[in-house]
Motif scaffolding. Structure first.
Motif, PDB file in Angstrom:
ATOM      1  N   ASN A  96      22.194  -2.035  -0.721  1.00  0.00           N
ATOM      2  CA  ASN A  96      20.981  -1.344  -0.281  1.00  0.00           C
ATOM      3  C   ASN A  96      21.398  -0.248   0.691  1.00  0.00           C
ATOM      4  O   ASN A  96      21.651  -0.531   1.863  1.00  0.00           O
ATOM      5  CB  ASN A  96      20.015  -2.316   0.398  1.00  0.00           C
ATOM      6  N   HIS A  97      21.513   0.966   0.178  1.00  0.00           N
ATOM      7  CA  HIS A  97      21.983   2.076   1.005  1.00  0.00           C
ATOM      8  C   HIS A  97      20.840   3.039   1.293  1.00  0.00           C
ATOM      9  O   HIS A  97      20.521   3.896   0.481  1.00  0.00           O
ATOM     10  CB  HIS A  97      23.143   2.796   0.327  1.00  0.00           C
ATOM     11  N   VAL A  98      20.208   2.848   2.435  1.00  0.00           N
ATOM     12  CA  VAL A  98      19.116   3.724   2.854  1.00  0.00           C
ATOM     13  C   VAL A  98      19.684   4.655   3.915  1.00  0.00           C
ATOM     14  O   VAL A  98      19.508   4.440   5.120  1.00  0.00           O
ATOM     15  CB  VAL A  98      17.930   2.906   3.403  1.00  0.00           C
ATOM     16  N   PHE A 128      18.606  -3.781  -5.792  1.00  0.00           N
ATOM     17  CA  PHE A 128      17.837  -4.194  -4.610  1.00  0.00           C
ATOM     18  C   PHE A 128      18.135  -5.655  -4.256  1.00  0.00           C
ATOM     19  O   PHE A 128      17.227  -6.493  -4.212  1.00  0.00           O
ATOM     20  CB  PHE A 128      16.330  -3.993  -4.834  1.00  0.00           C
ATOM     21  N   ASN A 145      23.846  -5.443   3.741  1.00  0.00           N
ATOM     22  CA  ASN A 145      23.281  -4.541   2.732  1.00  0.00           C
ATOM     23  C   ASN A 145      24.239  -3.416   2.366  1.00  0.00           C
ATOM     24  O   ASN A 145      24.165  -2.845   1.296  1.00  0.00           O
ATOM     25  CB  ASN A 145      21.986  -3.911   3.255  1.00  0.00           C
TER      26      ASN A 145
ATOM     27  N   ASN B  89      16.095   7.344  -4.815  1.00  0.00           N
ATOM     28  CA  ASN B  89      16.568   5.946  -4.728  1.00  0.00           C
ATOM     29  C   ASN B  89      15.558   4.998  -4.093  1.00  0.00           C
ATOM     30  O   ASN B  89      15.907   3.866  -3.765  1.00  0.00           O
ATOM     31  CB  ASN B  89      17.915   5.876  -3.996  1.00  0.00           C
ATOM     32  N   GLY B  91      14.221   5.154  -1.194  1.00  0.00           N
ATOM     33  CA  GLY B  91      14.169   5.560   0.213  1.00  0.00           C
ATOM     34  C   GLY B  91      13.596   4.500   1.139  1.00  0.00           C
ATOM     35  O   GLY B  91      13.684   3.299   0.879  1.00  0.00           O
ATOM     36  N   ILE B  92      12.998   4.955   2.218  1.00  0.00           N
ATOM     37  CA  ILE B  92      12.465   4.044   3.242  1.00  0.00           C
ATOM     38  C   ILE B  92      11.417   3.076   2.658  1.00  0.00           C
ATOM     39  O   ILE B  92      11.468   1.877   2.933  1.00  0.00           O
ATOM     40  CB  ILE B  92      11.874   4.842   4.431  1.00  0.00           C
ATOM     41  N   MET B  95      12.530  -0.213   1.358  1.00  0.00           N
ATOM     42  CA  MET B  95      13.025  -1.256   2.263  1.00  0.00           C
ATOM     43  C   MET B  95      12.123  -2.490   2.196  1.00  0.00           C
ATOM     44  O   MET B  95      12.529  -3.579   2.564  1.00  0.00           O
ATOM     45  CB  MET B  95      13.140  -0.720   3.698  1.00  0.00           C
ATOM     46  N   ASN B  97      11.416  -3.870  -0.437  1.00  0.00           N
ATOM     47  CA  ASN B  97      11.926  -4.681  -1.555  1.00  0.00           C
ATOM     48  C   ASN B  97      12.678  -5.921  -1.080  1.00  0.00           C
ATOM     49  O   ASN B  97      12.965  -6.811  -1.865  1.00  0.00           O
ATOM     50  CB  ASN B  97      12.831  -3.847  -2.461  1.00  0.00           C
ATOM     51  N   GLN B  98      12.996  -5.954   0.206  1.00  0.00           N
ATOM     52  CA  GLN B  98      13.664  -7.126   0.768  1.00  0.00           C
ATOM     53  C   GLN B  98      12.680  -8.286   0.983  1.00  0.00           C
ATOM     54  O   GLN B  98      13.087  -9.380   1.362  1.00  0.00           O
ATOM     55  CB  GLN B  98      14.314  -6.774   2.113  1.00  0.00           C
ATOM     56  N   LYS B 132       8.071  -4.266  -6.617  1.00  0.00           N
ATOM     57  CA  LYS B 132       9.166  -3.541  -5.974  1.00  0.00           C
ATOM     58  C   LYS B 132       8.919  -2.040  -6.047  1.00  0.00           C
ATOM     59  O   LYS B 132       8.332  -1.549  -7.015  1.00  0.00           O
ATOM     60  CB  LYS B 132      10.499  -3.844  -6.671  1.00  0.00           C
TER      61      LYS B 132
END
Ligand code: SF4
Ligand code: SF4
Lengths: 243, 179
Positions: A96-98, A128, A145, B89, B91-92, B95, B97-98, B132
């Motif tokens: 997970n590369h944000v 993900f 991540n 991708n 993006g923020i 997040m 999706n966790q 997601k």
């Protein structure tokens, strides 16, 4: 120098001595061969495959392939660069590369290599994966991540610090970084910011607490010039540590 | 005079930062409108996208309405462009999706700080959330990607001018960044 042995990288003659790998010879001659899991201070690992080159028509990883007289090596054709970009895209979607939310951004080797190879999109479907953050240590945060399983922290902690704080467990897609404590928490190990292992992570998986986003955008390590010119982040981290 | 190029833009699960960056091309927008006509965009306030040469989308895909708009764009636009980190991708927003959707909704509407009258909204008018958040290329085919959070005005300008002139897209090193 008539008996000087050489290999040819992208048309350039590069000398080598017996026992050197292609990567060793290239680094000594200041020829850039992209890499993530390689750090000249440690035993080669050969896992990230970013240093893939074509040696006499066959693909090999430069960090593990011994240099041999007369080798003709392709380190920059479109074919090689496409392959490296694909490897990077797989690394990106696997974790997970944000980047906009990552303190390593601008001085991250994974990101810098993606820029270097002209990666505009991750191309593949994102996994993900569900991964955790370990903030149990007072000075260090461990963000799973972003770990790319390069094993540099494993090698540094085992071979230099003699602490064996990190390990990789599982195989294939189940491989993951673990911490050597009954609780699995970094805070319950003897890990310290003085450790070599703290200074070798090429990405934003092992980061200091209490200082993030200190360098303004535009002035960070890879903001103005590519990694082929700037070099590895670990080399610069060492400089900073002693500054 | 040659016909103008028709361009549409939309913001899905984004923050409008990419559109702000597009406006950051400043007075160059006057050069742009010499060769470009805008169809649906937040700037024209046209609500439905028609046949276009280029569709530019900011933001990822987080709900059923995003999917619908994205598919309409893909259907109507010859070239579809993902603009910015979220479109590229997730993006923020990705997040989240966790966490499960239920965890997200409970945090936002039931258990989070300062919530009055806690309840998860449930109205037919509200687009259903996807479990997601996805980048565009995981839902439709995308022709070009413009990374950055947001991409700089200069990167957007490089892209648009090269695209309009039919040149291969190539950015200077400093114009490619993911943050
Ligand atoms: S580790 Fe590097 S590639 Fe991953 S999010 Fe951080 S800056 Fe981006
Ligand atoms: S934490 Fe960093 S150094 Fe350790 S394996 Fe992961 S990416 Fe490599």
């Amino acid at each position: 120098m008539s008996d000087q042995q050489t290999i040819t990288i992208d048309g350039r003659e590069v000398p080598f001595t017996e026992g050197q790998t292609i990567m060793d010879a290239a680094l000594a001659a200041e020829v850039y061969v992209p890499h993530l899991c390689h750090n000249p201070e440690f035993v080669p690992h050969g896992s990230c495959r970013l240093c893939v080159v074509k040696v006499n028509g066959r693909f090999q990883s430069a960090c593990t392939a011994p240099a041999a007289a007369g080798q003709v090596i392709d380190n920059s054709s479109d074919e090689i660069m496409d392959m490296r970009r694909t490897l990077l895209q797989m690394l990106f979607v696997e974790g997970n590369h944000v980047c906009p939310a990552c303190e390593k951004s601008g001085r991250c080797q994974l990101q810098a290599l993606a820029y270097y190879t002209g990666m505009l999109s991750p191309h593949f479907t994102h996994f993900f994966p569900l991964r955790r953050i370990d903030a149990s240590h007072p000075d260090v945060v461990l963000d799973f991540n972003r770990c790319i399983l390069c094993e540099l922290c494993v090698r540094a902690s085992r071979d230099v610090d003699k602490k064996n704080v990190f390990g990789i467990t599982g195989r294939g897609i189940n491989a993951k970084l673990i911490v050597n404590a009954a609780s699995g928490k970094l805070g319950d190990t003897g890990f310290s910011v003085e450790d070599k292992a703290f200074h070798v992570c090429p990405v934003g998986a092992i980061l200091p607490k209490h200082k993030g986003f200190e360098v303004p955008i535009g002035e960070r390590l890879y903001d103005q010039q590519p990694i082929s010119v700037v070099g590895d982040v670990a080399a610069h981290d060492e400089e900073n540590a002693h500054a | 005079m040659p016909e103008k190029i028709k361009v549409a833009t939309a913001s899905l699960a984004g923050c409008f930062g990419c559109h702000m960056s597009l406006l950051d091309i400043d007075e160059r927008i006057l050069d742009l409108v010499q060769v470009v006509d805008f169809d649906r965009t937040p700037i024209t306030d046209i609500k439905k996208v028609g046949p276009c040469d280029v569709g530019i989308i900011e933001g990822g895909v987080a709900n059923a309405e995003n999917v619908e708009v994205l598919r309409e764009f893909r259907h109507h636009c010859k070239i579809l462009v993902a603009m910015g980190a979220c479109a590229t991708n997730g993006g923020i927003p990705a997040m989240r999706n966790q966490f499960t959707l239920e965890e997200c909704l409970r945090e936002s509407y039931v258990e989070g700080m300062g919530i009055e009258n806690p309840m998860v909204p449930n109205d037919a008018e509200i687009p259903l959330l996807l479990n997601k958040v996805r980048p565009l290329h995981e839902v439709v085919k995308v022709d070009y990607f413009l990374p950055g959070c947001p991409p700089s005005a200069d990167a957007i300008w490089t892209f648009l001018t090269e695209l309009i002139q039919g040149k291969p897209i190539a950015f200077p090193y400093t114009q490619i960044h993911y943050d």
